[in-house]
Design a protein around this motif. Structure first.
Motif, PDB file in Angstrom:
ATOM      1  N   VAL A  97       4.814  -5.566  -3.562  1.00 32.09           N
ATOM      2  CA  VAL A  97       3.563  -6.220  -3.168  1.00 32.09           C
ATOM      3  C   VAL A  97       2.767  -5.264  -2.286  1.00 32.09           C
ATOM      4  O   VAL A  97       3.348  -4.576  -1.438  1.00 32.09           O
ATOM      5  N   VAL A  98       1.471  -5.212  -2.507  1.00 34.92           N
ATOM      6  CA  VAL A  98       0.574  -4.552  -1.553  1.00 34.92           C
ATOM      7  C   VAL A  98      -0.215  -5.664  -0.874  1.00 34.92           C
ATOM      8  O   VAL A  98      -0.939  -6.415  -1.543  1.00 34.92           O
ATOM      9  N   PHE A  99      -0.029  -5.791   0.417  1.00 33.33           N
ATOM     10  CA  PHE A  99      -0.632  -6.890   1.184  1.00 33.33           C
ATOM     11  C   PHE A  99      -1.807  -6.355   2.000  1.00 33.33           C
ATOM     12  O   PHE A  99      -1.636  -5.420   2.801  1.00 33.33           O
ATOM     13  N   ALA A 100      -2.964  -6.948   1.808  1.00 30.72           N
ATOM     14  CA  ALA A 100      -4.142  -6.562   2.588  1.00 30.72           C
ATOM     15  C   ALA A 100      -3.997  -7.129   3.991  1.00 30.72           C
ATOM     16  O   ALA A 100      -4.396  -8.253   4.279  1.00 30.72           O
ATOM     17  N   SER A 101      -3.377  -6.339   4.865  1.00 33.79           N
ATOM     18  CA  SER A 101      -3.359  -6.691   6.275  1.00 33.79           C
ATOM     19  C   SER A 101      -4.678  -6.201   6.879  1.00 33.79           C
ATOM     20  O   SER A 101      -5.635  -5.928   6.136  1.00 33.79           O
ATOM     21  N   SER A 102      -4.745  -6.103   8.174  1.00 30.81           N
ATOM     22  CA  SER A 102      -6.040  -5.775   8.781  1.00 30.81           C
ATOM     23  C   SER A 102      -5.852  -5.047  10.105  1.00 30.81           C
ATOM     24  O   SER A 102      -4.849  -5.237  10.808  1.00 30.81           O
ATOM     25  N   ASN A 103      -6.853  -4.256  10.431  1.00 33.17           N
ATOM     26  CA  ASN A 103      -6.871  -3.605  11.752  1.00 33.17           C
ATOM     27  C   ASN A 103      -6.896  -4.640  12.872  1.00 33.17           C
ATOM     28  O   ASN A 103      -6.603  -4.298  14.026  1.00 33.17           O
ATOM     29  N   VAL A 108       0.736   0.747   6.870  1.00 31.02           N
ATOM     30  CA  VAL A 108      -0.135   1.932   6.783  1.00 31.02           C
ATOM     31  C   VAL A 108      -1.554   1.510   7.152  1.00 31.02           C
ATOM     32  O   VAL A 108      -2.005   0.425   6.786  1.00 31.02           O
ATOM     33  N   PHE A 109      -2.230   2.351   7.907  1.00 33.36           N
ATOM     34  CA  PHE A 109      -3.626   2.079   8.260  1.00 33.36           C
ATOM     35  C   PHE A 109      -4.523   2.511   7.110  1.00 33.36           C
ATOM     36  O   PHE A 109      -4.421   3.645   6.633  1.00 33.36           O
ATOM     37  N   GLY A 110      -5.377   1.614   6.698  1.00 28.98           N
ATOM     38  CA  GLY A 110      -6.269   1.896   5.575  1.00 28.98           C
ATOM     39  C   GLY A 110      -7.568   2.477   6.066  1.00 28.98           C
ATOM     40  O   GLY A 110      -8.487   1.763   6.474  1.00 28.98           O
ATOM     41  N   MET A 111      -7.627   3.804   6.058  1.00 28.97           N
ATOM     42  CA  MET A 111      -8.829   4.501   6.546  1.00 28.97           C
ATOM     43  C   MET A 111      -9.059   5.736   5.700  1.00 28.97           C
ATOM     44  O   MET A 111      -8.119   6.309   5.139  1.00 28.97           O
ATOM     45  N   TYR A 134      -7.385 -15.563  15.579  1.00 27.28           N
ATOM     46  CA  TYR A 134      -6.453 -16.328  14.729  1.00 27.28           C
ATOM     47  C   TYR A 134      -6.228 -15.559  13.427  1.00 27.28           C
ATOM     48  O   TYR A 134      -5.126 -15.516  12.888  1.00 27.28           O
ATOM     49  N   TYR A 135      -7.335 -14.991  12.930  1.00 26.44           N
ATOM     50  CA  TYR A 135      -7.270 -14.190  11.703  1.00 26.44           C
ATOM     51  C   TYR A 135      -6.266 -13.039  11.856  1.00 26.44           C
ATOM     52  O   TYR A 135      -5.391 -12.836  11.001  1.00 26.44           O
ATOM     53  N   GLY A 136      -6.376 -12.298  12.969  1.00 23.40           N
ATOM     54  CA  GLY A 136      -5.456 -11.180  13.207  1.00 23.40           C
ATOM     55  C   GLY A 136      -4.011 -11.651  13.336  1.00 23.40           C
ATOM     56  O   GLY A 136      -3.080 -11.008  12.848  1.00 23.40           O
ATOM     57  N   VAL A 137      -3.827 -12.809  13.982  1.00 25.57           N
ATOM     58  CA  VAL A 137      -2.478 -13.377  14.106  1.00 25.57           C
ATOM     59  C   VAL A 137      -1.913 -13.713  12.724  1.00 25.57           C
ATOM     60  O   VAL A 137      -0.730 -13.490  12.446  1.00 25.57           O
ATOM     61  N   SER A 138      -2.763 -14.209  11.845  1.00 27.29           N
ATOM     62  CA  SER A 138      -2.275 -14.564  10.493  1.00 27.29           C
ATOM     63  C   SER A 138      -1.845 -13.314   9.732  1.00 27.29           C
ATOM     64  O   SER A 138      -0.889 -13.355   8.948  1.00 27.29           O
ATOM     65  N   LYS A 139      -2.539 -12.196   9.961  1.00 25.15           N
ATOM     66  CA  LYS A 139      -2.146 -10.952   9.287  1.00 25.15           C
ATOM     67  C   LYS A 139      -0.843 -10.405   9.908  1.00 25.15           C
ATOM     68  O   LYS A 139      -0.005  -9.849   9.192  1.00 25.15           O
ATOM     69  N   ALA A 140      -0.685 -10.573  11.229  1.00 22.42           N
ATOM     70  CA  ALA A 140       0.576 -10.172  11.869  1.00 22.42           C
ATOM     71  C   ALA A 140       1.725 -11.010  11.314  1.00 22.42           C
ATOM     72  O   ALA A 140       2.820 -10.495  11.061  1.00 22.42           O
ATOM     73  N   PHE A 141       1.468 -12.293  11.088  1.00 28.03           N
ATOM     74  CA  PHE A 141       2.464 -13.163  10.444  1.00 28.03           C
ATOM     75  C   PHE A 141       2.820 -12.599   9.061  1.00 28.03           C
ATOM     76  O   PHE A 141       4.002 -12.510   8.697  1.00 28.03           O
ATOM     77  N   ILE A 181       2.100  -7.192  -7.222  1.00 31.17           N
ATOM     78  CA  ILE A 181       0.981  -8.005  -6.714  1.00 31.17           C
ATOM     79  C   ILE A 181       0.173  -7.190  -5.720  1.00 31.17           C
ATOM     80  O   ILE A 181       0.746  -6.538  -4.837  1.00 31.17           O
ATOM     81  N   VAL A 182      -1.138  -7.231  -5.877  1.00 28.90           N
ATOM     82  CA  VAL A 182      -2.041  -6.705  -4.846  1.00 28.90           C
ATOM     83  C   VAL A 182      -2.702  -7.937  -4.244  1.00 28.90           C
ATOM     84  O   VAL A 182      -3.519  -8.603  -4.896  1.00 28.90           O
ATOM     85  N   HIS A 183      -2.309  -8.258  -3.016  1.00 27.32           N
ATOM     86  CA  HIS A 183      -2.703  -9.537  -2.412  1.00 27.32           C
ATOM     87  C   HIS A 183      -3.864  -9.359  -1.442  1.00 27.32           C
ATOM     88  O   HIS A 183      -3.673  -8.986  -0.283  1.00 27.32           O
ATOM     89  N   LEU A 184      -5.055  -9.651  -1.956  1.00 24.27           N
ATOM     90  CA  LEU A 184      -6.265  -9.576  -1.129  1.00 24.27           C
ATOM     91  C   LEU A 184      -6.786 -10.964  -0.776  1.00 24.27           C
ATOM     92  O   LEU A 184      -7.698 -11.081   0.047  1.00 24.27           O
ATOM     93  N   GLY A 185      -6.268 -11.990  -1.399  1.00 24.17           N
ATOM     94  CA  GLY A 185      -6.831 -13.325  -1.241  1.00 24.17           C
ATOM     95  C   GLY A 185      -6.607 -13.884   0.152  1.00 24.17           C
ATOM     96  O   GLY A 185      -5.617 -13.585   0.814  1.00 24.17           O
TER      97      GLY A 185
END
Ligand code: NAI
Ligand code: 15L
Length: 267
Positions: free
Chosen positions: A106-112, A203-206, A135-142, A68-72
């Protein structure tokens, strides 16, 4: 090809659209999912519409997939209730379906924005504690913690890709540090999908930007080698954008404008 069927969630979004053609190189069948319209399935594609808040729909989208590549999900700051449904409950539904259907990776689209409250004068690694900026950043940390639990408990491997700013070009001076080209995004996701042992990784996506706040030395086992750089846009970005006010939190912190975003204001 490494996989028979890959599920791409968030396929109608900006990055989903960029990956829709590119990810066909990684699998025989690319199953696209979103709650938004995805048009007609093209050769090699399947469509499985699902709201991430709907456990049964997510289960059906995941069934039969190898990876799964999870971007949703919600991709900017928003009221907590909305983030809760898409990014938090949605993550639970996705991983439960992955567990039930034997998905291994799974590849999970987390965020900076998991680390948006570090300063732009700091360099951080994946070992630094989370400092979410919204809140968005907290959800990605979750999502990062949740996927770690599913790895430790059930052995599902996940790469949490803390995407910087993935757009056709960097839009402002901050994005010169955070930019990730679409081709490098695909290179990074391909590396996450194909490296022999992924484990649970952050991993940082840069891209290969000269100015950076992130050190990917903890992710060497992924084998990602960026080929693009924001540097070619540097002069043009400086010419069209004003010098930052150094007292502005958006210029102090890595998260930029997210550190002062109002979740109740419509974008
Ligand atoms: P986007 O907002 O263009 O796409 C997100 C997609 O998710 C949309 O098509 C939307 O319909 C779908 N979605 C939202 N809520 C949903 C729900 N409840 N059920 C099913 N689908 C739902 O965002 P973009 O830029 O394509 O980002 C993709 C992913 O990467 C997001 O998870 C975002 O947080 C992450 N990311 C993106 C960055 C970027 O620079 N583009 C930076 C950091 C992270
Ligand atoms: C993100 O997480 C957002 O999804 C994206 O729209 C950009 O704003 C990006 O971060 C960024 O930090 O530039």
């Amino acid at each position: 090809k490494t996989y028979h069927r890959i599920l791409l969630t968030g396929a109608a979004g900006g990055l989903g659209t960029a990956l829709r053609s590119r990810l066909l190189a990684n699998c025989e069948v690319l199953r696209l999912s979103d709650k938004a319209n995805l048009g007609e399935a093209q050769a090699g594609e399947e469509i499985a519409l699902a709201d991430l808040a709907d456990a049964a729909a997510v289960d059906a989208a995941v069934a039969g997939c190898d990876a799964i590549v999870h971007l949703g999900g919600i991709s900017v700051e928003a009221p907590f209730e909305a983030i809760l449904q898409a990014n938090i409950l949605g993550l639970y539904h996705l991983y439960e379906a992955a567990r039930k259907h034997g998905v291994k990776r799974v590849v999970f689209a987390s965020s900076n924005h998991v680390t948006g409250f570090y300063k732009q004068s700091e360099t951080i690694t994946a070992d630094h504690p989370a400092r979410p900026d919204s809140y968005y950043g907290v959800s990605k940390a979750f999502g990062e913690d949740f996927s770690r639990f599913y790895f430790d408990r059930y052995g599902i491997e996940t790469a949490c890709v803390r995407i910087g700013s993935s757009f056709p070009e960097p839009k402002d001076r901050r994005m010169l540090a955070t930019w990730l080209s679409f081709d490098d995004l695909h290179r990074l996701i391909s590396a996450c999908l194909s490296t022999p042992v992924l484990g649970h990784s952050i991993v940082f996506g840069m891209s290969d930007n000269a100015v950076t706040w992130w050190d990917n030395s903890r992710a060497k086992h992924i084998g990602y080698v960026p080929q693009d750089s924001s540097d070619v846009f540097r002069d043009a970005v400086f010419a069209r954008t004003p010098a930052p006010d150094l007292n502005d939190p958006a210029a102090i912190y890595q998260g930029g404008g997210f550190v002062k975003a109002d979740p109740f204001k419509k974008a």
